[in-house]
Design a protein around this motif. Structure first.
Motif, PDB file in Angstrom:
ATOM      1  N   ILE B 306       0.781  -1.374   0.082  1.00  7.55           N
ATOM      2  CA  ILE B 306       0.033  -0.030  -0.013  1.00  7.55           C
ATOM      3  C   ILE B 306       0.775   1.169   0.026  1.00  7.55           C
ATOM      4  O   ILE B 306       0.805   2.319  -0.755  1.00  7.55           O
ATOM      5  N   LEU B 307       2.091   1.154   1.018  1.00  8.87           N
ATOM      6  CA  LEU B 307       2.783   2.317   0.883  1.00  8.87           C
ATOM      7  C   LEU B 307       3.518   2.626  -0.370  1.00  8.87           C
ATOM      8  O   LEU B 307       3.849   3.970  -0.799  1.00  8.87           O
ATOM      9  N   ASN B 308       3.809   1.402  -1.249  1.00 10.44           N
ATOM     10  CA  ASN B 308       4.482   1.751  -2.377  1.00 10.44           C
ATOM     11  C   ASN B 308       3.514   2.127  -3.401  1.00 10.44           C
ATOM     12  O   ASN B 308       4.002   3.143  -4.171  1.00 10.44           O
ATOM     13  N   LEU B 309       2.284   1.695  -3.598  1.00  8.36           N
ATOM     14  CA  LEU B 309       1.335   2.399  -4.347  1.00  8.36           C
ATOM     15  C   LEU B 309       0.832   3.772  -4.155  1.00  8.36           C
ATOM     16  O   LEU B 309       1.001   4.695  -4.960  1.00  8.36           O
ATOM     17  N   ILE B 310       1.138   4.185  -2.815  1.00  7.50           N
ATOM     18  CA  ILE B 310       0.825   5.591  -2.679  1.00  7.50           C
ATOM     19  C   ILE B 310       1.856   6.595  -3.017  1.00  7.50           C
ATOM     20  O   ILE B 310       1.789   7.590  -3.844  1.00  7.50           O
ATOM     21  N   LYS B 311       3.169   5.978  -3.139  1.00  4.98           N
ATOM     22  CA  LYS B 311       4.273   6.843  -3.501  1.00  4.98           C
ATOM     23  C   LYS B 311       4.355   6.781  -4.740  1.00  4.98           C
ATOM     24  O   LYS B 311       4.684   7.806  -5.525  1.00  4.98           O
ATOM     25  N   GLU B 312       4.317   5.542  -5.799  1.00  8.73           N
ATOM     26  CA  GLU B 312       4.368   5.383  -7.096  1.00  8.73           C
ATOM     27  C   GLU B 312       3.309   6.226  -7.732  1.00  8.73           C
ATOM     28  O   GLU B 312       3.232   7.117  -8.758  1.00  8.73           O
ATOM     29  N   TYR B 313       1.826   6.283  -7.173  1.00  4.66           N
ATOM     30  CA  TYR B 313       0.974   7.097  -7.698  1.00  4.66           C
ATOM     31  C   TYR B 313       0.702   8.429  -7.286  1.00  4.66           C
ATOM     32  O   TYR B 313      -0.356   8.970  -7.376  1.00  4.66           O
ATOM     33  N   LYS B 314       1.639   8.885  -6.523  1.00  2.00           N
ATOM     34  CA  LYS B 314       1.661  10.176  -6.084  1.00  2.00           C
ATOM     35  C   LYS B 314       0.268  10.555  -5.398  1.00  2.00           C
ATOM     36  O   LYS B 314      -0.633  11.496  -5.490  1.00  2.00           O
ATOM     37  N   VAL B 315      -0.257   9.782  -4.331  1.00  2.00           N
ATOM     38  CA  VAL B 315      -1.680   9.781  -3.752  1.00  2.00           C
ATOM     39  C   VAL B 315      -1.496  10.906  -2.681  1.00  2.00           C
ATOM     40  O   VAL B 315      -0.543  10.939  -1.806  1.00  2.00           O
ATOM     41  N   GLU B 316      -2.487  11.709  -2.608  1.00  2.00           N
ATOM     42  CA  GLU B 316      -2.565  12.837  -1.705  1.00  2.00           C
ATOM     43  C   GLU B 316      -3.597  12.498  -0.719  1.00  2.00           C
ATOM     44  O   GLU B 316      -3.540  13.186   0.454  1.00  2.00           O
ATOM     45  N   GLY B 317      -4.416  11.517  -0.797  1.00  2.00           N
ATOM     46  CA  GLY B 317      -5.414  11.125   0.314  1.00  2.00           C
ATOM     47  C   GLY B 317      -5.932   9.820  -0.183  1.00  2.00           C
ATOM     48  O   GLY B 317      -5.913   9.569  -1.061  1.00  2.00           O
ATOM     49  N   VAL B 318      -6.283   9.346   1.160  1.00  2.00           N
ATOM     50  CA  VAL B 318      -6.873   7.735   0.922  1.00  2.00           C
ATOM     51  C   VAL B 318      -8.296   7.753   1.657  1.00  2.00           C
ATOM     52  O   VAL B 318      -8.546   8.245   2.683  1.00  2.00           O
ATOM     53  N   ILE B 319      -8.976   6.912   0.886  1.00  2.00           N
ATOM     54  CA  ILE B 319     -10.335   6.867   1.331  1.00  2.00           C
ATOM     55  C   ILE B 319     -10.497   5.466   1.808  1.00  2.00           C
ATOM     56  O   ILE B 319     -10.061   4.412   0.896  1.00  2.00           O
ATOM     57  N   LEU B 320     -10.456   5.020   2.932  1.00  2.00           N
ATOM     58  CA  LEU B 320     -10.777   3.598   3.492  1.00  2.00           C
ATOM     59  C   LEU B 320     -12.144   3.128   3.357  1.00  2.00           C
ATOM     60  O   LEU B 320     -13.102   3.831   4.037  1.00  2.00           O
ATOM     61  N   MET B 321     -12.404   2.296   2.333  1.00  2.00           N
ATOM     62  CA  MET B 321     -13.920   1.996   2.395  1.00  2.00           C
ATOM     63  C   MET B 321     -13.954   0.581   2.833  1.00  2.00           C
ATOM     64  O   MET B 321     -13.470  -0.534   2.534  1.00  2.00           O
ATOM     65  N   GLN B 322     -14.945   0.472   4.072  1.00  2.00           N
ATOM     66  CA  GLN B 322     -14.789  -0.567   4.700  1.00  2.00           C
ATOM     67  C   GLN B 322     -16.473  -1.240   4.454  1.00  2.00           C
ATOM     68  O   GLN B 322     -17.398  -0.375   4.695  1.00  2.00           O
ATOM     69  N   GLN B 323     -16.289  -2.371   4.133  1.00  2.00           N
ATOM     70  CA  GLN B 323     -17.390  -3.234   4.090  1.00  2.00           C
ATOM     71  C   GLN B 323     -17.853  -3.480   5.549  1.00  2.00           C
ATOM     72  O   GLN B 323     -17.095  -4.186   6.256  1.00  2.00           O
ATOM     73  N   LYS B 324     -19.378  -3.188   5.868  1.00  2.00           N
ATOM     74  CA  LYS B 324     -19.735  -3.517   7.186  1.00  2.00           C
ATOM     75  C   LYS B 324     -19.571  -4.874   7.523  1.00  2.00           C
ATOM     76  O   LYS B 324     -20.117  -5.664   6.585  1.00  2.00           O
ATOM     77  N   PHE B 325     -19.188  -5.355   8.561  1.00  2.96           N
ATOM     78  CA  PHE B 325     -19.136  -6.636   8.937  1.00  2.96           C
ATOM     79  C   PHE B 325     -18.005  -7.350   8.507  1.00  2.96           C
ATOM     80  O   PHE B 325     -17.891  -8.652   8.665  1.00  2.96           O
ATOM     81  N   CYS B 326     -17.007  -6.719   7.499  1.00  5.67           N
ATOM     82  CA  CYS B 326     -15.950  -7.514   7.011  1.00  5.67           C
ATOM     83  C   CYS B 326     -14.983  -7.586   8.037  1.00  5.67           C
ATOM     84  O   CYS B 326     -14.087  -6.678   8.146  1.00  5.67           O
ATOM     85  N   ASP B 327     -14.703  -8.523   8.734  1.00  7.78           N
ATOM     86  CA  ASP B 327     -13.859  -8.614   9.699  1.00  7.78           C
ATOM     87  C   ASP B 327     -12.369  -8.704   9.460  1.00  7.78           C
ATOM     88  O   ASP B 327     -11.559  -8.041  10.216  1.00  7.78           O
ATOM     89  N   PRO B 328     -12.124  -9.346   8.320  1.00  8.13           N
ATOM     90  CA  PRO B 328     -10.456  -9.427   8.106  1.00  8.13           C
ATOM     91  C   PRO B 328     -10.076  -7.945   7.653  1.00  8.13           C
ATOM     92  O   PRO B 328      -8.927  -7.595   8.353  1.00  8.13           O
ATOM     93  N   HIS B 329     -10.663  -7.158   7.116  1.00 12.01           N
ATOM     94  CA  HIS B 329     -10.771  -5.843   6.643  1.00 12.01           C
ATOM     95  C   HIS B 329     -10.656  -4.991   7.920  1.00 12.01           C
ATOM     96  O   HIS B 329      -9.739  -4.056   8.225  1.00 12.01           O
TER      97      HIS B 329
END
Lengths: 444, 377
Positions: B306-329
């Motif tokens: 994830i950190l690599n992708l952020i760097k390579e794609y020059k990400v400025e902000g992250v949206i954490l999209m959580q499916q309700k009740f998805c325990d692993p995520h």
């Protein structure tokens, strides 16, 4: 009101011993470091004998039973849960996991007698993984603890009726790697003789447990589910200890004696109930309510019978106790041979992993269990604290009903009493009993 | 240019029915991207990923799945129970999270199907013995398919299947390279439709369209303001309306430049590396891919990626999209949030259910973008 012949009841003779042993196991976990012992924590259904083969002073904390104990003490559990929620942990995550992480965060560990001590940091995490959470549980716990070495054995392999030699190869390869890993992290050597000793204890513990549980087919049943909770704890935490093997042998003998003399779990047995999965630990009084007011008693559960245990099934599909190998047969061969035999024992069809790995078979076994233990109804806990035990639960309801067994479902949370509505559930139970024609017991 | 992907994504059921008519072949539905599609292609079957439809009413699943299971698995089963997948000849699951197992087993129990197979794919993607064990599962899967279709699957067939899937993955990665650019010529919505459609249509056809799209990308200029470069991190996310809302519906401009979820990069980020033992090669691909959190233990492999992708794609902000009740995520969210904060990455958390409250999310995401824009100023 209907009059029934009263059944003679007696307290369980082994009860005090069980309580004391449980307290001792937790005290040993905390104290073992004082004398150079090892603390290892992880999921239950673990390779208990393998871990114990690193020394008699290795004490394992089976985290789920510990967290169930936490859940039983509501005020303390809420402290743990809220500590997690402040960290951004989702409310709907495994209730046990949050009780564990919460304990780390607030630096408090409880004994069964509600004494609190500082959180005892384990030396290692060594866990089995088959639900979505277990590997992740100890991963985050290791981070919260500031870095505890963590090893996981994947037991989500093909087991039971689908077991193959490739499955055994897989788990034994991991176990062998795990042994080297523990040796590396502790400086201790795996002791093959200890492994044999503790494995035999584990086999016998499982066998005695199954034999004891089978006695609950008797009418009246000699023991009820709430009491079973206190004993099956040992299946999960320490089946390899001789004290546990002895305790279960005594329990079996005690239940046999009760059956012979017609001693029951409760004074009036009007309805035998099957259940499945852990209850809302904070609210076990609803079980007593059903017993006291209706003579409705839980006599069988896939959860208490199978968790940490091993069973066989005969040709007719009935549950029977497994037969432990003879010591000389188990001990023969190489370490790898013994590990293969050990994990073959643990990978039987009717075992703890079944609900997660082969749910259709588990559902089938639950219906069989209801019939074999002569249950006239089933209570299914829709457990918001555990998706694992809730796997297939609605299909379980469907299959039981199709088999002619009325089912009550109620929502709760094994780890968090805040998700449980006591009065609402009691009302549901009353309505359920009314629907199936079960009347309240006479006050006489 | 991307209309074909959109059309395929919009009309996945019609596509599968047409494919069956045209090819006389069989269609197999799968629930999780750990399913080795290479083997299904080798068997001349059409693998299609089963998705929900985001309809508000999926009460049809209540008798089958406990309410606190994730909306994804409930949505999938709802589609099956409503008969929308009546064209499927088979269903398969490579063992993944419990929720998908539930959807699979309930489907098997209640929806008539010619063929079904549960593959005990290891959860231990870091443990010793995993390759050999998974290979044994792939052998059993292949044999089961052969019995069903009535013919052997040869090494040549497997090579063909591997080539189809590898080509698809490679082309998608090449398209994603363009998203690294300033003012990327591909929007997040278009990328999602490209990936989504690859999971629901014949990759042989899909590859042709991908190649055509790729040829035009160097000269493609989008008439839009890139705005803030955002990343989505999540579990299953096929919510195109949400993606569209971020890129077209907010008062401040934004572009989704990359994502880390299984209708995104996790699906195609690695290939099968050919080796003599084809099944072993396929097995390695799935065990070595960027893992779903349910399999990402004891060491974290997902976070460095994830950190690599952020760097390579020059990400400025992250949206954490959580499916309700998805325990692993959900289990990953607190440490991931902490990691992103330590690395100076602004993060915003949203929780999804079967239907997505677009209006509320619009307001919240606009506020998030405002804070990012103010920080940049």
């Amino acid at each position: 009101m209907e009059e029934l012949q009263r059944i003679t009841v007696e307290p369980l003779k082994t009860w005090k011993k069980a309580k004391e042993l449980r307290q001792k196991i937790y005290e040993n976990y905390v104290k073992t470091k004082e004398t150079g012992g090892l603390r290892i924590a992880g999921m239950t259904i673990h390779p208990a004998a393998l871990i114990q083969a690193f020394g008699r002073d290795v004490v394992f904390l089976g985290s789920e039973p510990y967290c169930a104990g936490v859940a039983n003490w509501t005020e303390f559990a809420i402290q743990c849960q809220e500590a997690c929620e402040k960290r951004g942990v989702a409310r709907d995550l495994c209730g046990y996991m949050k009780n564990y992480w919460g304990g780390i965060l607030i630096d408090k560990f409880m004994f069964p007698n509600h004494k609190i001590v500082p959180w005892p940091k384990p030396d290692l995490f060594f866990n089995d993984h088959f639900c979505c959470s277990h590997g992740k549980w100890y991963q985050y716990a290791a981070e919260l603890e500031g870095g505890v070495p963590h090893f996981g054995i994947d037991i989500s392999y093909r087991q039971g009726r689908n077991l193959t030699e490739d499955s055994i190869d897989y788990v034994v390869t991991q176990a062998t790697d795990g042994i080297e890993w523990i040796e590396k992290h502790t400086g201790r050597k795996f002791d093959d003789e200890l492994f044999i000793e503790y494995a035999m204890n584990e086999f016998n513990t499982n066998a005695f447990w199954a034999q004891a549980y089978l006695l609950n087919q008797a009418v009246p049943a000699p023991m009820e589910e709430k009491s079973f909770y206190s004993y099956f704890f040992f299946n999960m935490t320490s089946p390899q200890l001789k004290e546990v093997t002895d305790l279960f042998r005594e329990l079996r003998d005690e239940l046999q004696d009760r059956v012979n003399r017609g001693i029951g779990a409760i004074g009036m047995e009007k309805l035998r109930i099957l259940t499945d999965g852990p209850p809302t630990w904070a609210m076990l009084n609803i079980l007593r309510f059903a017993e006291r007011e209706y003579g409705a008693v839980i006599v069988a559960s896939f959860y208490t019978s199978h968790w940490g245990a091993s069973w066989d099934m005969d040709e007719s599909g009935n549950f029977v106790a497994p037969k432990p190998p003879k010591k000389e047969d188990f001990a023969s061969g190489s370490r790898e041979d013994r590990l293969r035999k050990y994990f073959r024992w643990k990978s039987r069809r009717s075992s703890s992993a079944a609900p997660f790995i082969d749910n259709p078979d588990k559902l089938d076994m639950t219906v069989k269990m209801a019939k074999q233990w002569k249950c006239g109804a089933a209570f299914l806990h829709l457990n918001r604290g555990c998706e694992g035990v809730s796997l297939g639960i609605m299909e379980n309801k469907y299959l039981l009903q199709r088999a002619g067994i009325p089912v009550l479902t109620y929502e709760g949370n094994m780890g968090d009493a805040r998700d449980f509505d006591v009065s609402g559930t009691i009302t549901k139970i009353r309505l359920f009993f009314e629907n199936i024609g079960l009347k309240k017991l006479s006050k006489n | 240019m991307t209309e074909k992907f959109q059309q395929w994504a919009d009309n996945r059921h019609d596509y599968a029915r047409e494919w069956k008519k045209k090819n006389g072949g069989k269609v197999v539905g799968y629930f999780c991207t750990y399913m080795p599609e290479e083997i299904l292609y080798a068997a001349d079957l059409l693998p299609v990923r089963i998705f929900g439809s985001h309809e508000p009413d999926i009460s049809i699943v209540e008798p089958h799945i406990f309410g606190m299971y994730c909306p994804v698995c409930r949505g999938c089963l709802a589609e099956g129970l409503k008969g929308r997948y009546e064209y499927l000849n088979g269903i398969v699951l490579a063992q993944s999270c419990m929720h998908m197992r539930q959807a699979f087993w309930s489907w098997e129990m209640h929806i008539p199907i010619e063929y079904s197979h549960y593959m005990w794919m290891p959860h231990g993607i870091q443990v010793k013995g995993r390759y050999e064990y998974f290979r044994s599962e792939l052998v059993l899967f292949k044999e089961s398919l052969e019995k069903w279709i009535g013919k052997k699957i040869s090494d040549d067939d497997l090579d063909r299947g591997i080539d189809i899937c590898n080509t698809n993955c490679r082309l998608l990665r090449q398209i994603y390279e363009f998203r690294k650019q300033d003012n990327p010529p591909v929007t997040g919505e278009e990328a999602m439709e490209a990936v989504l459609s690859s999971q629901t249509c014949d990759k042989k056809e899909h590859n042709k369209v991908l190649k055509g799209f790729l040829k035009k990308l160097p000269n493609r200029k989008l008439d839009r303001d890139q705005g803030t470069r955002l990343m989505i991190i999540g579990s299953e996310d096929d919510d195109r309306e949400f993606t569209k809302m971020i890129e077209q519906g907010l008062s401040l401009p934004a572009t989704l430049v990359i994502e880390e979820h299984c209708v995104g990069t996790r699906y195609f980020w690695n290939d099968v590396v050919p080796e003599k033992d084809r099944l072993m090669a396929i097995g390695r691909r799935y065990l070595d891919r960027i893992p779903c959190p349910s399999k990402d233990w004891p060491e974290r492999l997902r976070f460095p990626h994830i950190l690599n992708l952020i760097k390579e794609y020059k990400v400025e902000g992250v949206i954490l999209m959580q499916q309700k009740f998805c325990d692993p995520h959900e289990t990953d969210i607190p440490p991931l949030t902490k990691l992103l904060k330590e690395n100076g990455i602004p993060t915003y958390f949203v929780e999804l259910d079967t239907t997505v409250a677009l209006g509320q999310f619009r307001t919240r995401l606009e506020a998030f973008l405002e804070t990012l824009t103010m920080e940049l100023l």
